[in-house]
Scaffold this active site. Structure first.
Site, PDB file in Angstrom:
ATOM      1  CD  GLU C 127      -2.834  -1.264   1.945  1.00  0.00           C
ATOM      2  OE1 GLU C 127      -2.650  -0.307   3.509  1.00  0.00           O
ATOM      3  OE2 GLU C 127      -3.992  -1.799   2.590  1.00  0.00           O
ATOM      4  N   PRO C 128       1.124   2.394  -0.312  1.00  0.00           N
ATOM      5  CG  PRO C 128      -1.020   4.076  -0.761  1.00  0.00           C
ATOM      6  CD  PRO C 128      -1.379   2.773  -0.819  1.00  0.00           C
ATOM      7  N   GLY C 131       4.441  -1.415   3.067  1.00  0.00           N
ATOM      8  CA  GLY C 131       6.021  -2.314   2.099  1.00  0.00           C
ATOM      9  C   GLY C 131       6.241  -3.037   3.116  1.00  0.00           C
ATOM     10  NE  ARG C 245      10.173 -12.878  -0.587  1.00  0.00           N
ATOM     11  CZ  ARG C 245       9.779 -12.678   0.751  1.00  0.00           C
ATOM     12  NH1 ARG C 245      10.349 -14.002   1.510  1.00  0.00           N
ATOM     13  NH2 ARG C 245       9.578 -11.281   1.278  1.00  0.00           N
ATOM     14  NE  ARG C 270      36.136   1.072 -27.571  1.00  0.00           N
ATOM     15  CZ  ARG C 270      35.113   2.230 -28.200  1.00  0.00           C
ATOM     16  NH1 ARG C 270      34.790   2.253 -28.748  1.00  0.00           N
ATOM     17  NH2 ARG C 270      36.242   2.831 -27.339  1.00  0.00           N
ATOM     18  CD  GLU C 365       7.660 -11.127  -5.470  1.00  0.00           C
ATOM     19  OE1 GLU C 365       7.286 -12.334  -4.572  1.00  0.00           O
ATOM     20  OE2 GLU C 365       6.965 -11.028  -7.017  1.00  0.00           O
ATOM     21  CB  THR C 367      13.630  -4.469   0.497  1.00  0.00           C
ATOM     22  OG1 THR C 367      14.158  -4.817   2.366  1.00  0.00           O
ATOM     23  CG2 THR C 367      12.600  -3.454   0.642  1.00  0.00           C
TER      24      THR C 367
END
Lengths: 348, 259, 403
Positions: C127-128, C131, C245, C270, C365, C367
């Site tokens: 939700e806002p 987390g 996860r 390169r 999922e 931190t």
């Protein structure tokens, strides 16, 4: 009784000989130096006497030809029966074919009839111990093999343009022998119903040859825009004129048209033509870069091209370092000259 | 309809193929179904979907040459047969075509056999036409579309992709068809197909099973080499006029044999 | 102990790789730049059965095992993270929860259409204002007769505007002494009255995907939509994350591989100081680290997948795999950019997109920090797995393949 050991098959389409067929004669002449004797050509189709005469003029000593109606359109079955029958009767050492869709299929079927081997798409020939040793690319060209056929005749298809076209001598004469067809129409299980010419442009992804334009394509101050054209549009108009020239060269070569990111970003040509890190990664046999500087992200898109040709005004342009052939010059002069030169050379 | 599709197992196209000690090697790159053959499998499956019947995939190879066949099963073929025998090692296209023709005859009542245009190892591209000739069937090669198929009437119409354009050909079944890319992108294996394929028991037919006795191959490759290393030597062309420079370049390009 | 993939797994890998490379690879940059999800992706993944890959055939799925799910995610994310995000929410967080916790009716109504790809599922936990602090969830579901009335907002919801069903976790008991016990899970049709949804733009990464918000205003859902029992919401959410996860871990492994492959390719092309840059030791060091990360990440997620197949509780192992792979994928992408030099800094090349995408996976999922706490908790025995009333079904081929 015809005893030439080296035979060639002359492929034709709609009464015109496929130019690659003549290349088989020069290869055949090389083989006659080893095997002795002369070159016999075989051709079938509708009204092929002219082609038969041309074969003599290119160097064949004699020609078997057939104009039976069953040969009007190429179908492998009756053509193979004809050639196999002739080969059974006369026992050549080698039969050479140009590697066209028809030549390949024909050689394949004759191989079955005569229970012999097939060496297709050959780029070089030599003779060792009475056998032809044929060089052919394998694994999609990653490797080269030398192949040998122990049975007779040795059926070999030659890669187009791998062998030179012999000189034409229209004073030459030789034996032309008409032969009958072996299969009757009723025995043939296929019929050609029709044909449409291919007109669609060559796709960048599959193209064997690509001609690309870059920023330099708009750089032609000598080109005068139509009166009243807005300044902001002049550059694009010049670029489009430049891309017309590139398109003509591409058409002459049966090539696809590509572009650098700079040209696409500047609006000269749509994104589907973009070659590079963003855009398409291509790997043609021949890549002609016109007015392209050759920044690394364009290089990423075309560096695996077999032969790279660069045309640029700037002798310091990075593209020259990766090119096999370079022309320092104005593409507005060079590209049309190239188009003309290719047109002349390829149609002969 | 009884449909057959002939596939070959080859090294992955992305594999680095080199010659070491005179032998071709591709390191541990995987062996996969010949990419052209995937198009053949796709065409076979589409014809089955349109006309019913079953599709059998067959392949001539070593006993462990199952990747190609399993991929075809996973795409949706109903059954598979692997044809393997020491006598077929080093087979040239003629022998391969004889083996395939014998297998198709043994299977019986086959209406159509599909091939890819060529195998990317040998690049010979003759097997389809040769198998047809051996069977006495018509060969439709370089097919870009099947425009008509009537199993009951026993007829087929195809479009072929020739250098000069598209050709339409009619013919009778049973027939051999070899396809080019325009025929349609091959489907991915389905998950159910993957399960079926991994569990499949694939029968192996030997030379004796085909009542065949092949000769030694007529064609051999006594030598195989890496192509000569190409150092880029840039040649800047010059001349008195654009025309002259252009003509010089044209000759050089033709010598390179890239057209 | 077998460390090689079996034939079936190899074929799954090849098939998904083919799809991702052929159909998504050529267009993904364009959509990433536009910040849009290509409309054909979900239907095509449905058509190919990828959206139901590890669900039993009897529930509309493809009958493959949990390892196959991981392999598919690795291949999808090697092309773009947004493809794997689809699997994370639709399959890992939503469908597998229905498989694990759903009633037969819920499986019929929700799981089967999702497995077939006829409906798309998403997951609404965050939700806002909540987390990592799941217990801080404020959305509510008030029981009223044979319904619940939902109110609240969910944010950072992948596929919010594309999905048909959302598995959400909301508060049913505001007075529970332990706030964890006041949460309940529901499966909600997103076309119910009172639901609004929208997209969130301006994200650093996963721009070719769809991330949004869901808002519930007096939304009525029948009790049949409740998953598990009241108060089980937290446990259910955690078990959803065990599966979500897993897909993230597998996907991040694919991202490491993509960085590695791009770096190897560039290092061989390169030139600098007269030779290809792959010859320089500091470039080699970066590549060596990518190899190490890739192989370790791969083994970790495959182990977790195997444990799921075996019916073994794998919360710890999946958390470890996710933490390791996601951190490593960010590092790998960063070094890949470094190897590419200025070109890596431009979206001309893919590596900058890998970095931007990788960062998201370190946040969602769980931190990276949450996982570190979990791992320490297990090691110090401060933390133990709570018994689950419903376990993720063991992979049984018979059950999975038959109708």
């Amino acid at each position: 009784m015809m005893t030439n050991k080296i035979w060639v098959y002359i492929d034709q389409f709609k009464g015109e000989a496929i130019p690659a067929s003549w290349e088989t004669i020069s290869a055949a002449q090389y083989l006659t130096e080893q095997y002795g004797g002369g070159v016999t050509a075989v051709v079938a189709g509708s009204q092929v006497q002219e082609i038969a005469k041309q074969a003599i003029q290119y160097g064949a000593e004699e020609v078997f030809y057939s104009e039976d109606s069953t040969f009007d359109e190429f179908r492998a079955e009756p053509y193979a029966s004809l050639l196999s029958g002739l080969a059974k009767e006369h026992g050549p050492e080698v039969i050479l074919f140009p590697t066209t869709s028809r030549g390949r299929e024909l050689a394949a079927m004759v191989a079955v009839d005569l229970k012999t081997g097939l060496l297709p798409d050959v780029t070089a020939l030599e003779v060792q111990d009475g056998n032809v040793v044929a060089t052919r690319p394998v694994y999609a060209g990653k490797l080269l093999s030398k192949a040998v056929c122990s049975t007779r005749p040795q059926l070999i298809t030659l890669r187009v343009r791998a062998f030179p076209t012999p000189d034409l001598d229209d004073s030459k004469t030789g034996n032309l022998t008409e032969v009958p067809a072996v299969m009757s129409e009723d025995d043939i299980l296929t019929k050609v119903a029709g044909y449409t010419e291919s007109s669609r442009g060559v796709s960048l992804n599959d193209a064997a040859v690509i001609v690309s334009g870059g920023r330099g394509v708009s750089n032609n101050p000598a080109l005068n825009p139509p009166d009243g054209m807005d300044e902001s549009q002049v550059e694009i108009w010049r670029a489009q004129e430049g891309f017309k020239l590139i398109g003509e060269l591409a058409e002459a070569l049966g090539a696809a048209v590509g572009a650098s990111r700079a040209a696409v970003d500047a609006g000269y040509i749509p994104y589907d033509h973009q070659v590079g890190q963003t855009g398409k990664v291509v790997s043609p046999d021949l890549y002609i870069a016109c007015g392209i500087s050759g920044a690394i992200q364009h290089q990423a898109g075309m560096r695996t091209s077999k032969v790279i040709v660069a045309i640029n005004k700037d002798p310091e342009a990075p593209i020259f370092r990766m090119a096999r052939y370079g022309i320092v010059g104005d593409l507005y002069d060079v590209v049309p000259a190239l188009t003309e030169a290719f047109r002349n050379r390829l149609s002969s | 309809m009884k449909i057959v599709v002939c596939v070959k197992q080859v090294p992955d196209t992305a594999a680095k193929v080199v010659v070491e000690d005179g032998q071709v090697t591709w390191g541990d790159a995987p062996l996969v179904i010949n990419p052209w053959d995937e198009y053949a499998v796709e065409t076979a499956l589409l014809q089955q979907e349109a006309h019913g019947g079953d599709v059998t995939v067959i392949s001539v190879g070593g006993e462990d040459a199952k990747e190609a066949v399993k991929h075809a099963l996973a795409m949706g073929c109903d059954s598979a047969i692997l044809i393997s025998d020491p006598a077929f090692e080093n087979a040239d296209s003629l022998i391969t075509s004889q083996v395939l023709a014998a297998a198709i005859e043994k299977m019986g009542d086959v209406d159509l056999a599909f091939f890819g245009r060529q195998a990317i190892d040998g690049d010979v591209g003759a097997t389809a036409a040769q198998t047809a000739r051996g069977l006495g069937w018509p060969a439709f090669t370089l097919v870009s579309a099947i425009s008509g198929l009537d199993p009951d009437a026993g007829t087929i119409q195809v479009e072929r992709s020739l250098e000069e354009g598209r050709q339409v050909v009619d013919g009778k079944l049973p027939a051999i068809v070899s396809v080019v890319k325009d025929i349609g992108e091959p489907r991915y294996p389905s998950f159910m197909g993957i399960r079926k394929a991994s569990r499949a028991e694939i029968p192996i037919w030997s030379q004796a099973d085909l009542s065949l006795e092949v000769a030694n191959p007529a064609v051999t490759w006594p030598e195989i080499t890496n192509p000569p290393k190409r150092e880029i030597v840039t040649e800047i062309l010059s001349g008195d006029s654009p025309k002259e420079i252009a003509e010089t370049l044209v000759e050089k390009i033709l010598e390179e044999q890239v057209l | 102990m077998e460390f090689t993939l079996n034939e079936e797994h190899r074929m799954v890998q090849k098939m998904v790789r083919g799809f991702a490379q052929n159909e998504i690879g050529p267009i993904i940059k364009e959509f990433d730049r536009k910040g849009e999800m290509a409309p054909f992706i979900l239907p095509r993944m449905a058509e190919l059965g990828i959206l139901g890959i590890c669900l039993p055939v009897r529930y509309g799925g493809q009958g493959m095992d949990y390892v196959s799910l991981g392999l598919a995610c690795e291949e999808l994310e090697a092309v773009d993270s947004t493809l794997r995000v689809v699997m994370s929410v639709h399959m890992g967080l939503n469908s597998m929860a229905l498989l694990q916790w759903g009633t037969p009716e819920q499986k019929e109504r929700f799981l089967i259409p999702q497995a077939r790809g006829e409906r798309i599922g998403c997951f609404g936990l965050t939700e806002p204002g909540a987390g990592s602090d799941v217990a801080g969830i404020a959305s509510t579901a008030r029981r009223k007769n044979d319904q619940y009335i939902l109110n609240g907002e969910k944010m950072w919801i992948s596929l919010a505007t594309k999905a048909d069903h959302a598995l959400i976790v909301v508060r049913t008991d505001p007075d529970a002494p332990d706030p964890h016990d006041g949460l309940t899970a529901f499966i909600v049709e997103l076309d119910r009255a009172g639901i609004k949804k929208g997209d969130i733009h301006g994200k650093l990464g996963v721009r070719a995907g769809s991330t949004g918000w869901l808002s519930f205003q007096d939304v009525e859902v029948p009790t049949e939509n409740r998953i598990g029992q009241e108060g089980e919401g937290f446990k259910i959410a955690m078990s959803c994350l065990d599966n979500g996860r897993y897909t993230v871990a597998a996907g991040a492994t694919g991202l490491i591989r993509a960085s590695l492959e791009a770096s190897v390719k560039y290092a061989k092309e390169r030139q600098a100081f007269g030779r290809e840059i792959g010859k320089f030791q500091l470039v080699q060091q970066k590549i060596a680290h990518m190899v190490k990360s890739y192989e370790a990440a791969r083994l970790l997620y495959l182990r977790a997948g195997w444990m799921k197949n075996e019916g073994m509780r794998n919360t710890r192992e999946t958390s470890l795999a996710k933490w390791f792979a996601t951190d490593a994928s960010f590092e790998a992408a960063s070094e890949a950019i470094q190897i590419h030099g200025a070109y890596g800094y431009s979206d001309e090349y893919d590596v900058e997109r890998y970095l931007r995408n990788a960062k998201g996976a370190i946040i969602y999922e769980g931190t990276s920090e949450i996982h570190q706490l979990m791992q320490a908790g297990y090691a110090l025995e401060y933390r133990q797995d709570v018994h689950l009333r419903c376990e993720l079904p063991v992979y049984d081929a018979e059950f999975w393949h038959n109708d």
